[in-house]
Design a protein around this motif. Sequence first.
Motif, PDB file in Angstrom:
ATOM      1  N   LYS A 241       0.849  -1.194   0.000  1.00 24.81           N
ATOM      2  CA  LYS A 241       0.000   0.000   0.000  1.00 24.81           C
ATOM      3  C   LYS A 241       0.881   1.239   0.000  1.00 24.81           C
ATOM      4  N   SER A 242       0.430   2.261  -0.711  1.00 25.73           N
ATOM      5  CA  SER A 242       1.079   3.563  -0.676  1.00 25.73           C
ATOM      6  C   SER A 242       0.040   4.589  -0.244  1.00 25.73           C
ATOM      7  N   PRO A 246      -4.072   0.855  -2.631  1.00 25.35           N
ATOM      8  CA  PRO A 246      -3.592  -0.529  -2.598  1.00 25.35           C
ATOM      9  C   PRO A 246      -2.767  -0.855  -3.844  1.00 25.35           C
TER      10      PRO A 246
END
Length: 300
Positions: A241-242, A246
Amino acid sequence: MGKKSNVALAIAAAAGAAWASTKALSKPQSRSSKEALEYGHPIILAHRGGSALAPECSLAAFEKAAKLGVHGFEIDLRLTKDEEIIVFHDEDLDRVTNFNGKVADYSLAELKKADLGYHFTDLEGSYSYRDCGEQIITLGDLLELYPQMLINMDIKDAPQTYEGSLMPSKLWRLLEEKQAFQRVVVTSFYDEQIDRFNLYAQNAVALGAGEKEVKKAYTAYSSQFKHLYHPKADVFQIPVKSNVFPLDTAGFIKFLTSLNIPVHYWTINDPVVMKKLIQNGAKGIITDRPDLAIDALKLD
């Protein structure tokens, strides 16, 4: 039909026309194959040698991971005061050694006196690596010791620093000296460092994706303009995740795979998550626990 409806239809029509025109003009190009990334099964990369099992970036860690049967290592690179490339993550030395200050303040000979196991105790808490002789090693040493391993290396020195300004050329010369082009991946959080390294490499070395490249790919994937994405990386090493986005969905992995870009995820220490990522199409797991990964990813 009201004025608002007419405006909405006009906007939709314009957007559709823009999409159609870009679709016709832009053809996504897959990345050319790199020997380092030609493997027929998911791989396990020991993160800093497997930093939950032995002091990170130590010979003890690399040797344990190699004996477990990992396919390679994921490491970080920094430049010393005398311009030697060492395998080390932090800019500061105090988190994992008995030294204070920054890596760039010391020569390699001085850093060899640092105790790399100073703060490390094994998982059971019964064995300390303090005063066991674990030393900082150079990238050159690692390449010579493990010629069979894929080594994913991350340039940590920022491009605006003196060390960072030298690293791309220094790294290229070392890889050229060791003839290691076909068994390494060069990456960085700084896209600029990857680009500068590739000025020397000219695509002869597999390249990872920096933060900007990952954002660009995910933005294209999330839009109707996937066809406008032209990748600059040969492999993505990314977290699941950033921020709130996702990065571990089967759809995103499939999008990158269609461009001949395998996806590796870091830092995954849960066997359940490892298996899920592989099921979604991931080609690599970067882990502090290679012992768990070897068991979780056993192929039928």
